[in-house]
Scaffold this motif. Sequence first.
Motif, PDB file in Angstrom:
ATOM      1  N   VAL A  21     110.219  54.132  21.566  1.00 54.98           N
ATOM      2  CA  VAL A  21     109.991  55.564  21.380  1.00 54.98           C
ATOM      3  C   VAL A  21     110.488  56.013  20.017  1.00 54.98           C
ATOM      4  O   VAL A  21     109.826  56.798  19.326  1.00 54.98           O
ATOM      5  N   VAL A  22     111.652  55.479  19.608  1.00 51.88           N
ATOM      6  CA  VAL A  22     112.175  55.883  18.312  1.00 51.88           C
ATOM      7  C   VAL A  22     111.216  55.445  17.204  1.00 51.88           C
ATOM      8  O   VAL A  22     110.961  56.187  16.256  1.00 51.88           O
ATOM      9  N   SER A  23     110.629  54.243  17.339  1.00 49.98           N
ATOM     10  CA  SER A  23     109.695  53.782  16.293  1.00 49.98           C
ATOM     11  C   SER A  23     108.442  54.624  16.279  1.00 49.98           C
ATOM     12  O   SER A  23     107.939  54.974  15.217  1.00 49.98           O
ATOM     13  N   TYR A  24     107.926  54.942  17.464  1.00 41.78           N
ATOM     14  CA  TYR A  24     106.640  55.635  17.507  1.00 41.78           C
ATOM     15  C   TYR A  24     106.760  57.097  17.118  1.00 41.78           C
ATOM     16  O   TYR A  24     105.764  57.756  16.886  1.00 41.78           O
ATOM     17  N   GLU A  25     108.005  57.619  17.038  1.00 41.07           N
ATOM     18  CA  GLU A  25     108.110  59.010  16.602  1.00 41.07           C
ATOM     19  C   GLU A  25     107.744  59.148  15.144  1.00 41.07           C
ATOM     20  O   GLU A  25     107.315  60.220  14.717  1.00 41.07           O
ATOM     21  N   VAL A  26     107.884  58.081  14.378  1.00 34.76           N
ATOM     22  CA  VAL A  26     107.570  58.169  12.943  1.00 34.76           C
ATOM     23  C   VAL A  26     106.071  58.414  12.734  1.00 34.76           C
ATOM     24  O   VAL A  26     105.685  59.435  12.162  1.00 34.76           O
ATOM     25  N   PRO A  27     105.190  57.509  13.213  1.00 38.55           N
ATOM     26  CA  PRO A  27     103.761  57.793  13.034  1.00 38.55           C
ATOM     27  C   PRO A  27     103.309  59.041  13.783  1.00 38.55           C
ATOM     28  O   PRO A  27     102.438  59.771  13.289  1.00 38.55           O
ATOM     29  N   LEU A  28     103.932  59.301  14.935  1.00 40.54           N
ATOM     30  CA  LEU A  28     103.547  60.502  15.684  1.00 40.54           C
ATOM     31  C   LEU A  28     103.833  61.748  14.852  1.00 40.54           C
ATOM     32  O   LEU A  28     102.994  62.647  14.750  1.00 40.54           O
ATOM     33  N   GLY A  29     105.005  61.750  14.227  1.00 39.51           N
ATOM     34  CA  GLY A  29     105.354  62.887  13.371  1.00 39.51           C
ATOM     35  C   GLY A  29     104.357  63.052  12.244  1.00 39.51           C
ATOM     36  O   GLY A  29     103.926  64.158  11.921  1.00 39.51           O
ATOM     37  N   MET A  30     103.950  61.931  11.651  1.00 33.62           N
ATOM     38  CA  MET A  30     103.002  62.008  10.529  1.00 33.62           C
ATOM     39  C   MET A  30     101.653  62.542  10.980  1.00 33.62           C
ATOM     40  O   MET A  30     100.998  63.293  10.258  1.00 33.62           O
ATOM     41  N   CYS A  31     101.239  62.130  12.188  1.00 29.50           N
ATOM     42  CA  CYS A  31      99.955  62.625  12.697  1.00 29.50           C
ATOM     43  C   CYS A  31     100.025  64.116  12.932  1.00 29.50           C
ATOM     44  O   CYS A  31      99.073  64.847  12.657  1.00 29.50           O
ATOM     45  N   VAL A  32     101.162  64.566  13.440  1.00 32.14           N
ATOM     46  CA  VAL A  32     101.296  65.975  13.785  1.00 32.14           C
ATOM     47  C   VAL A  32     101.351  66.831  12.530  1.00 32.14           C
ATOM     48  O   VAL A  32     100.895  67.971  12.519  1.00 32.14           O
ATOM     49  N   VAL A  33     101.868  66.247  11.468  1.00 31.63           N
ATOM     50  CA  VAL A  33     102.032  67.019  10.238  1.00 31.63           C
ATOM     51  C   VAL A  33     100.682  67.389   9.625  1.00 31.63           C
ATOM     52  O   VAL A  33     100.558  68.423   8.962  1.00 31.63           O
ATOM     53  N   VAL A  34      99.659  66.587   9.863  1.00 29.98           N
ATOM     54  CA  VAL A  34      98.370  66.846   9.207  1.00 29.98           C
ATOM     55  C   VAL A  34      97.761  68.193   9.623  1.00 29.98           C
ATOM     56  O   VAL A  34      97.423  69.003   8.760  1.00 29.98           O
ATOM     57  N   PRO A  35      97.624  68.481  10.918  1.00 32.58           N
ATOM     58  CA  PRO A  35      97.129  69.815  11.280  1.00 32.58           C
ATOM     59  C   PRO A  35      98.049  70.923  10.795  1.00 32.58           C
ATOM     60  O   PRO A  35      97.571  72.001  10.408  1.00 32.58           O
ATOM     61  N   VAL A  36      99.354  70.632  10.784  1.00 27.14           N
ATOM     62  CA  VAL A  36     100.296  71.636  10.279  1.00 27.14           C
ATOM     63  C   VAL A  36      99.971  71.952   8.827  1.00 27.14           C
ATOM     64  O   VAL A  36      99.928  73.107   8.406  1.00 27.14           O
ATOM     65  N   MET A  37      99.697  70.901   8.072  1.00 28.15           N
ATOM     66  CA  MET A  37      99.380  71.084   6.656  1.00 28.15           C
ATOM     67  C   MET A  37      98.069  71.850   6.498  1.00 28.15           C
ATOM     68  O   MET A  37      97.960  72.760   5.669  1.00 28.15           O
ATOM     69  N   LEU A  38      97.073  71.515   7.313  1.00 27.37           N
ATOM     70  CA  LEU A  38      95.773  72.175   7.184  1.00 27.37           C
ATOM     71  C   LEU A  38      95.876  73.645   7.563  1.00 27.37           C
ATOM     72  O   LEU A  38      95.241  74.504   6.947  1.00 27.37           O
ATOM     73  N   ALA A  39      96.690  73.925   8.577  1.00 26.36           N
ATOM     74  CA  ALA A  39      96.794  75.310   9.026  1.00 26.36           C
ATOM     75  C   ALA A  39      97.779  76.091   8.180  1.00 26.36           C
ATOM     76  O   ALA A  39      97.733  77.314   8.142  1.00 26.36           O
ATOM     77  N   GLY A  40      98.682  75.376   7.523  1.00 26.51           N
ATOM     78  CA  GLY A  40      99.702  76.060   6.750  1.00 26.51           C
ATOM     79  C   GLY A  40     100.736  76.729   7.633  1.00 26.51           C
ATOM     80  O   GLY A  40     101.389  77.675   7.218  1.00 26.51           O
TER      81      GLY A  40
END
Lengths: 411, 402
Positions: free
Chosen positions: A161-180
């Motif tokens: 779980v600790v390892s998968y939080e890294v890519p999960l976080g990166m995936c989540v950041v993309v919509p955040v970036m698009l939406a601002g």
Amino acid sequence: MADFLINTVGLPEWLAWTITAFVAAALILNVIAGGALVFIWAERKIAARIQDRLGPTRTGGRFGWLQSLADGIKLLAKEDLMPEGADGMLFRLAPYISFCASFCAFIALPFAFDFVGQRLNVGVFFVVAVLGLEVFGVILAGYASASKWSLFGAMREAAQVVSYEVPLGMCVVVPVMLAGSMDLVTIAEKQAGWMTNWYLFHDPFTFVIFWVYVTCAVASVNRAPFDLAEAESELVAGFHTEYSGLRWSFFFMAEYGSMFLVSALAAVLFMGGWNGPIPVATLVGLSEGTGDTANYFVRLIGCGNLLLKATLGVLLMMWVRWTLPRLRIDQVMTTCLKYCTPIAAAMFAGAMLWQLAFPGGVVRGLSRPAGEIREGWLEGPGGLSPGRREPVPHVGAVGAMESQEVVQVVP
Amino acid sequence: MAQLIDDDPRIIEFDVRTDEMLVNMGPQHPSTHGVLRLVLRTDGEIVSEVEPHIGYLHRCAEKIGENLTARQWIPYTDRMDYLAAMNMNLGWSLAVEKLMQYQVSERARHLRVLIAEMGRIASHLVGMGAYGLDLGTFSPFLYAFREREKILDLFEEACGARLTYSYITVGGLTADLPPGWLRKCEEFLDQFEPVIQEYHSLLTTNAIFVKRTAAIGVMSPELAIEYGCSGPVLRGSGVDQDMRRDGESIYTAMYDGYAFEVAVMKNGHYPRDHAYPPVPTDAVLGDCWHRFFVRMLEVVQSMDLVRQAIDRYSACKGPLGEPVKLTEKIPAGDAYLETECPKGQMGFYLVSDGSAIPWRVRARSSSFSNLAVTHELCRGCLIADVPAIVGSLDIVMGEIDR
């Protein structure tokens, strides 16, 4: 509701807020727990159909629809065993931590525009962070059970779980970036309109990253083929080997709660949240200005939209679970570190460049550009004030927007 | 301080030392195929040593055999490899017939081939399905059992039992097939043939399945021979041996005139391998994948044999013949015969003093030898590989403990 209690009923402010909080918490808890029961039943039926069986057929008259409830009652009546040598306090605490972590995250999850426990301007991070707490419950359970199999399960869970939080976080950041914005309501609001406005179809990078998100989400909620922490053919039952009765069912509920949560999060982040593929409400002229009842109706439909999308996600996980063999721990880590993380990073960079080059996305929907929706926390007269918000148009209505002052967030 | 640590290796050793842990896998464990107990010495996820402990299903079958007549012991052979009871019946019957120098009728011979090969399919279906279960996928197990049920239905129709048949017996078979049975059997084969493709797509060629089995538990041909492995475990290592072809004449005579190719990799190819999914590039000869694949090939091979047996059996118009009397006296002497059972070479040994009750009965279990190699294969593997390796050996505890 709090406003209603303060202004109309005349309760003191603290009491009004407390009552509101309790009502909201009870609503979320019951809806999610009820949902978990439905999903457990659905999983039984789906697994049975996949495997050429019938599944439960009798409990509750037909289709065995009361099977989960009957199981729940059985679990309530079961003796709660604790192994000798277990750390009593931690052993008892662990299921509640898992359960709370899984269910708390629903506070920030918007079911429709106004159907949200507490709108948070860092909603995305709240959900991901609180969901990450679930692993503590699992580790505690494994450590406190005084069983070697449990310990193996807990160690695997921690590593995974600790390892998968890294890519999960990166995936989540993309919509955040698009939406601002990190506000889940704003993110979903920006995808209003036709299906082409969904971030899933925003550009090729977001499309890829959605599938990376799906992989990571399945891994982070411990579902097959990544269910190493409870691999029954290796670790007996993994971290919950020594649990029985109600405590075990808490782990179970937490698992199904988390499954629903990550699916709903995917729906909000990539698939327009409560916005359907076709803006029916706008097409038939059902937007704001047509009255509170109509608005409420639209939101109820939106809520159904989100539930449908999230359910599809859960069904996908079930389908995968009953089809694929389980990966080995080193292969799980390889998938994360060698594939998911680099792909997520590359797609993140790609989405960033795309956003610079074509800010509007691949295909513009029929509604207004995404940039024209105002940030949630900028609303209202006092900016960040938590008070009553002016209703923001639910789905895009170009005519209505022209008369309003528009705050541009994305340049 | 740094100086001190550098100078004294024990301090460093203590600092990074991880504890070994002894873990009991079984006898109550979901993936040990019955009541097998494996003691694992683990360092984190890595297994440094595996020691199988057996004896939890010991029922004194051999001693019982010394108190019953040869035909009376047939039901006890059912309970050895209970997943392929027909083949166990056949092994014991042939061993007794070898000592009695008894020749069964032509019709009984073809019926025995038919039934034994159906038993092989049923056994390999369990082996294959349970192997999927060991690797964490549940559905192929039920798909395998769905087909096995149909075979059991056929067996039930033939002999009345679904698990412990006692159908093949000393001197022939207890009864002839009921009318219409052959047609049902052919219908089953026609229906079953395309289903195998389903197993190939769910397991054999599945990317995760290949990842979990390719190059895991590699057994060299020398090692396999040293440990006396047999059956698909031996052929999975590329050793070309099949008792149906290389066995004693009383056994190979049963397969006289039958065309079949031993499922073993020769010159990098399996027989008729164009019809099957290609061998994945990661797979090494002698690994879990090959052991599994040999079983899959043998299912097809057995189907072929069953079809041939149906033709020959229906062409035989002679009588089936009666089995020997329950109290038939066995001539003094001893006999040992190994037959090719689904799990490997199953040997039966009996010594007779001339009475109806054998003086000594012994059984040589293939699973026993196949299991013995576990500690060699599991050295240095991961915990998740232990079920994968033990599952690929396809053991059955009833046969090991007897």
